[in-house]
Design an enzyme around this catalytic site. Structure first.
Site, mmCIF file in Angstrom:
data_model
loop_
_atom_site.group_PDB
_atom_site.id
_atom_site.type_symbol
_atom_site.label_atom_id
_atom_site.label_comp_id
_atom_site.label_asym_id
_atom_site.label_seq_id
_atom_site.Cartn_x
_atom_site.Cartn_y
_atom_site.Cartn_z
ATOM 1 N N TYR A 137 1.893 -21.413 -5.881
ATOM 2 C CA TYR A 137 1.756 -20.650 -4.863
ATOM 3 C C TYR A 137 2.557 -18.270 -5.589
ATOM 4 O O TYR A 137 2.924 -18.317 -6.296
ATOM 5 C CB TYR A 137 2.890 -19.951 -3.468
ATOM 6 C CG TYR A 137 2.168 -19.139 -2.754
ATOM 7 C CD1 TYR A 137 1.052 -19.571 -1.448
ATOM 8 C CD2 TYR A 137 3.234 -17.754 -2.653
ATOM 9 C CE1 TYR A 137 0.768 -17.903 -1.208
ATOM 10 C CE2 TYR A 137 2.410 -16.937 -1.383
ATOM 11 C CZ TYR A 137 1.612 -16.972 -0.505
ATOM 12 O OH TYR A 137 1.116 -15.693 0.060
ATOM 13 N N ASP A 155 5.896 -4.272 0.199
ATOM 14 C CA ASP A 155 5.175 -4.982 0.657
ATOM 15 C C ASP A 155 4.765 -4.881 2.078
ATOM 16 O O ASP A 155 4.345 -4.754 2.749
ATOM 17 C CB ASP A 155 5.830 -6.494 1.312
ATOM 18 C CG ASP A 155 4.569 -7.852 1.077
ATOM 19 O OD1 ASP A 155 3.318 -7.280 0.850
ATOM 20 O OD2 ASP A 155 4.387 -8.956 1.540
ATOM 21 N N ASP A 164 -2.133 -15.086 -2.724
ATOM 22 C CA ASP A 164 -2.066 -13.622 -1.379
ATOM 23 C C ASP A 164 -2.695 -13.097 -1.773
ATOM 24 O O ASP A 164 -2.680 -12.315 -2.254
ATOM 25 C CB ASP A 164 -0.526 -12.861 -1.411
ATOM 26 C CG ASP A 164 -0.218 -12.806 0.166
ATOM 27 O OD1 ASP A 164 -1.033 -12.001 0.703
ATOM 28 O OD2 ASP A 164 0.489 -12.316 0.460
ATOM 29 N N ASP A 204 -3.749 -10.569 0.599
ATOM 30 C CA ASP A 204 -3.857 -9.595 1.846
ATOM 31 C C ASP A 204 -4.594 -9.774 2.968
ATOM 32 O O ASP A 204 -4.666 -11.028 3.513
ATOM 33 C CB ASP A 204 -3.260 -8.271 1.354
ATOM 34 C CG ASP A 204 -2.115 -8.703 0.755
ATOM 35 O OD1 ASP A 204 -0.802 -9.102 0.718
ATOM 36 O OD2 ASP A 204 -1.606 -7.273 0.170
ATOM 37 N N HIS A 242 -5.318 -17.285 0.716
ATOM 38 C CA HIS A 242 -5.883 -16.482 2.170
ATOM 39 C C HIS A 242 -5.955 -15.015 2.938
ATOM 40 O O HIS A 242 -5.378 -14.012 1.478
ATOM 41 C CB HIS A 242 -4.271 -17.174 3.427
ATOM 42 C CG HIS A 242 -3.319 -16.442 2.036
ATOM 43 N ND1 HIS A 242 -2.673 -15.288 2.791
ATOM 44 C CD2 HIS A 242 -2.142 -17.556 1.479
ATOM 45 C CE1 HIS A 242 -1.400 -15.234 2.028
ATOM 46 N NE2 HIS A 242 -1.200 -16.222 1.734
ATOM 47 N N GLU A 281 -5.203 -12.549 5.564
ATOM 48 C CA GLU A 281 -4.648 -12.268 6.922
ATOM 49 C C GLU A 281 -5.406 -10.782 7.843
ATOM 50 O O GLU A 281 -6.474 -10.461 7.572
ATOM 51 C CB GLU A 281 -3.027 -11.813 6.765
ATOM 52 C CG GLU A 281 -2.580 -10.630 5.805
ATOM 53 C CD GLU A 281 -1.714 -10.266 5.548
ATOM 54 O OE1 GLU A 281 -1.349 -8.982 5.825
ATOM 55 O OE2 GLU A 281 -1.279 -11.531 4.663
ATOM 56 N N CYS A 336 4.455 -6.788 5.591
ATOM 57 C CA CYS A 336 5.642 -8.643 5.571
ATOM 58 C C CYS A 336 5.706 -9.253 6.627
ATOM 59 O O CYS A 336 5.820 -8.392 7.927
ATOM 60 C CB CYS A 336 7.006 -8.140 4.889
ATOM 61 S SG CYS A 336 8.173 -9.491 5.116
ATOM 62 N N ARG A 390 -4.522 -16.689 7.347
ATOM 63 C CA ARG A 390 -3.600 -16.280 7.965
ATOM 64 C C ARG A 390 -3.695 -15.856 9.284
ATOM 65 O O ARG A 390 -4.322 -14.860 9.044
ATOM 66 C CB ARG A 390 -2.409 -15.818 6.932
ATOM 67 C CG ARG A 390 -1.093 -14.653 7.511
ATOM 68 C CD ARG A 390 -0.966 -14.135 5.932
ATOM 69 N NE ARG A 390 0.394 -13.312 6.716
ATOM 70 C CZ ARG A 390 0.898 -12.728 5.763
ATOM 71 N NH1 ARG A 390 1.116 -12.563 4.718
ATOM 72 N NH2 ARG A 390 2.237 -11.599 6.394
ATOM 73 N N GLU A 392 1.843 -17.213 10.891
ATOM 74 C CA GLU A 392 3.217 -16.645 10.010
ATOM 75 C C GLU A 392 4.238 -16.736 10.851
ATOM 76 O O GLU A 392 3.695 -16.763 12.186
ATOM 77 C CB GLU A 392 2.642 -15.687 9.527
ATOM 78 C CG GLU A 392 3.689 -14.377 9.084
ATOM 79 C CD GLU A 392 4.319 -15.299 7.358
ATOM 80 O OE1 GLU A 392 4.514 -16.493 7.792
ATOM 81 O OE2 GLU A 392 4.829 -14.564 6.611
ATOM 82 N N ASN A 445 5.189 -21.122 6.160
ATOM 83 C CA ASN A 445 6.317 -20.908 5.137
ATOM 84 C C ASN A 445 7.347 -20.333 5.160
ATOM 85 O O ASN A 445 8.381 -19.945 5.992
ATOM 86 C CB ASN A 445 5.481 -19.082 5.586
ATOM 87 C CG ASN A 445 6.673 -17.757 4.090
ATOM 88 O OD1 ASN A 445 6.569 -18.274 3.451
ATOM 89 N ND2 ASN A 445 5.465 -16.422 4.610
#
Length: 299
Positions: A48, A62, A89, A91, A116, A118, A126, A161, A191, A213
């Site tokens: 990952y 982040d 990721d 974002d 992914h 989101e 985060c 996500r 999440e 996660n």
């Protein structure tokens, strides 16, 4: 020697095949290409690539400060160094639906097996911090539809996500997940689930794989692989764990150097040079070099 022998399209196909089998896949987070190779050597199922790790590696929080170029470059460096499939990721997709489409094709070219997108507002934060905001369902589904339409390799895993659980509750998360699947998501990353019952509820409501996660210091307890498997989870990530361990060890080493003036007391905790050389296949490079330069010309 050099890079992985398995081409990206084959990694994607194998990832799809394993997900279809119903087994749970374990994907620790790689903080650099060398750690990805170590993850492979230790027998895990995939790698990952965390946005939080990438931003932290740059000394940034982040909060959406990294660019597609930075993410694609690091994702490519990691993906090419391991035979394992890599999931990255992405974002919020780095912009509007057309930007999401470009993001997908750029990351596909980087060699990842999946990514992914989101549903947070941009700039994001985060997923285990308070104060998050999510976009409306129309915007969220447009991102996923754009991502699914943009891929050229049908085996590239497009995961959605959703961060809505912390804002509107579990039922809203399930409804959002169903809408994202209808839009084309191949898997769902819910999440900040509160407990195993919530993971089980999401997994039971969907007919696509669900990812858990297991990040330290977050909203979810650190459940075991067996607990998550029993709850119906099919992928689990530990996104920042190796970076946290490495930075903790680095801090202890620097404290020792300040206190003792030497790292002699820490040598036993270090990776041995021989182990490092084996991990990077130093002998393979030496053989290649000898084959190129140590030759004779027949007369």
């Amino acid at each position: 020697m050099l890079y992985a022998q398995t081409p990206a399209h084959e990694k994607r196909r194998l990832l799809r095949e394993r997900l279809a089998s119903g087994e749970l896949l374990r994907l620790p987070g790689a903080f650099n290409p060398l750690s990805a190779r170590l993850i492979e050597r230790k027998g895990f199922d995939g790698v990952y690539i965390s946005g939080a790790v990438l931003s932290a590696d740059l000394g940034l929080p982040d909060i959406g400060l990294t660019t597609l170029t930075e993410v694609a470059q690091r994702a490519g460096q990691i993906a090419r160094m391991t035979e394992l499939p890599a999931i990255v990721d992405a974002d919020t997709g780095f912009g509007e639906p057309m930007n999401v489409a470009r993001t997908v094709q750029t990351l596909e070219d980087a060699g990842v097996a999946g990514l992914h997108i989101e549903d947070q507002v941009n700039p994001k934060r985060c997923g285990h911090l308070d104060g998050k905001e999510v976009v409306d369902v129309s915007t969220a589904t447009q991102r996923i539809r754009a991502a699914a339409d943009a891929r050229r390799d049908g085996n590239l895993l497009i995961m959605a996500r959703t961060d809505i659980r912390a804002i509107a509750g579990l039922d809203a998360a399930i409804d959002r997940a169903k809408a994202l699947v209808d839009a084309g998501a191949d898997a769902i990353f819910p999440e900040a689930m509160k407990d195993l019952r919530e993971f089980e509820a999401v997994a039971s409501a969907l007919d696509v794989p669900v990812l858990a996660n297991m990040t330290e210091f977050g909203k979810s307890d650190l459940f075991t692989v067996d607990q998550l498997r029993d709850a119906g989870v099919r992928m689990v990530i530990w996104p920042v764990s190796l970076l946290r361990m490495a930075m903790g060890a680095a801090e202890r080493a620097l404290d020792t150097l300040n206190a003792d003036g030497s790292l002699d007391a820490q040598v036993g905790a270090m990776q041995h040079r021989a182990d490092l050389y084996e991990l990077i296949d130093y002998s393979g490079y030496s053989r290649f070099d000898a084959g190129v330069y140590d030759f004779t010309i027949e007369k």
